[in-house]
Design an enzyme around this catalytic site. Structure first.
Site, PDB file in Angstrom:
ATOM      1  N   ASP A 150       7.212   2.950   6.185  1.00  0.00           N
ATOM      2  CA  ASP A 150       7.831   2.382   4.988  1.00  0.00           C
ATOM      3  C   ASP A 150       9.244   1.929   5.372  1.00  0.00           C
ATOM      4  O   ASP A 150       9.790   2.361   6.397  1.00  0.00           O
ATOM      5  CB  ASP A 150       7.880   3.437   3.887  1.00  0.00           C
TER       6      ASP A 150
ATOM      7  N   ASP B 132      12.288   0.807   2.658  1.00  0.00           N
ATOM      8  CA  ASP B 132      13.319   1.297   1.741  1.00  0.00           C
ATOM      9  C   ASP B 132      13.234   2.808   1.606  1.00  0.00           C
ATOM     10  O   ASP B 132      12.222   3.355   1.172  1.00  0.00           O
ATOM     11  CB  ASP B 132      13.159   0.652   0.352  1.00  0.00           C
TER      12      ASP B 132
END
Length: 323
Positions: free
Chosen positions: A13, A15
């Site tokens: 991922d 953010d």
């Protein structure tokens, strides 16, 4: 052995995992480089649909992260794929989002438009800082007219260096309220984005900071997951969810660690009665968190610290009061 020895791909991922807003997580560059050095497949899997893969790649490289544009998988790409599967080629699709999202719709043979008309066959909604009442109202008109509604993601918030800001899911909620309809969600926690990112690998590991998207998305795709505590989800969130990952760590730097990161009972921590430290040396609060998660379903309601080491570890985790 580290997790990089056990998996042939890592689905990172972005953010809250690799960076927060414009600030890179300190251990991220070394963790990604270590994966590359060991010939572990790297994918950057983001629910953010506002930017093209090459733009994401540029940002990562500017932050000192070794990244190729082809390693980037976005929810905009996943949403475009869903639209292609569900809609006839050449159909008009109302895009609520950035030009990068419109480009992805165009790339799959559909025609992006910005205003409702009766022949619009789909609505694809992704995050844009410019989205306002007018854009959301166009979407409402199209959906009420029968257009297929696809949301790139349903993240209520967006983690930044300033804190949690409005995410695409918050604007999806406004459209949901106005239409009484539910969108098809292409990004995490639904499986399409994760499965596309993992294509061509045999044993991928997802790494993320959000239980409700990254971890749930990995579980829905049948993929092991590592939760890192540098973004949205907290130790308390982890204790209170049924969507637990296989592993939990402070940050992505743990990928190269030989420590046992798996959520399992730990002999150094006694959590059957009051919490007590039974080990030697400096207690590890995260080892306690893993033990608490493993024992959570049968812990007593009045669980408390039995010694100073346990009290400090709970405080460090933000769990002074467990229940």
């Amino acid at each position: 052995m580290s997790l990089l020895d056990d998996y042939d791909a890592v689905l990172f991922d972005l953010d809250g995992t690799i960076y927060r807003g414009g600030e890179v997580i300190p251990t991220a560059a070394a963790a990604v480089q270590a994966a590359h050095d060991r010939n572990v497949v790297v994918r950057f899997v983001t629910n953010n649909a506002s930017r093209a893969p090459h733009t994401v790649g540029d940002q990562l490289r500017d932050m000192g992260i070794a990244a190729d544009d082809g390693e980037v998988s976005t929810s905009a790409q996943a949403a475009a794929t869903v639209a292609k599967e569900r809609l006839e080629t050449g159909g008009d699709v109302l895009v609520i989002g950035t030009e990068a999202l419109a480009d992805e719709i165009r790339n799959v043979g559909l025609n992006p438009v910005r205003a409702f008309h009766p022949d619009v066959v789909g609505v694809v909604q992704g995050l844009s800082q410019d989205t306002g009442w007018r854009e959301l109202s166009e979407a409402v008109l199209a959906i009420r007219n029968g257009a297929l509604w696809i949301a790139c993601n349903a993240d209520a918030t967006l983690p930044t260096e300033r804190g949690q800001l409005v995410g695409n899911g918050a604007m999806v909620a406004a459209v949901r309220t106005a239409t009484n309809q539910e969108p098809i969600v292409a990004g995490k926690p639904e499986a399409p984005l994760m499965r596309a990112a993992a294509e061509g690998t045999t044993k991928p590991l997802a790494v993320g900071d959000r239980i409700d998207t990254d971890i749930a998305g990995a579980r829905n795709a049948g993929i092991d997951a590592l939760l890192v505590l540098t973004g949205v989800s907290t130790p308390r969130d982890l204790l209170n969810t049924t969507q637990r990952p296989r592993y939990v760590a402070a940050d992505v730097g743990a990928l190269t660690s030989d420590d046992d990161l798996e959520i399992t009972e730990n002999g150094d921590w006694d959590v059957d009665g009051d919490i007590a430290w039974r080990g030697e040396g400096e207690p590890d609060p995260l080892a306690l968190l893993r033990a608490l998660c493993a024992a959570h379903d049968h812990m007593p309601d009045d669980l408390r610290a039995a010694d100073d080491q346990a009290a400090k570890a709970l405080h460090d985790l933000g769990l002074d009061h467990i229940n």
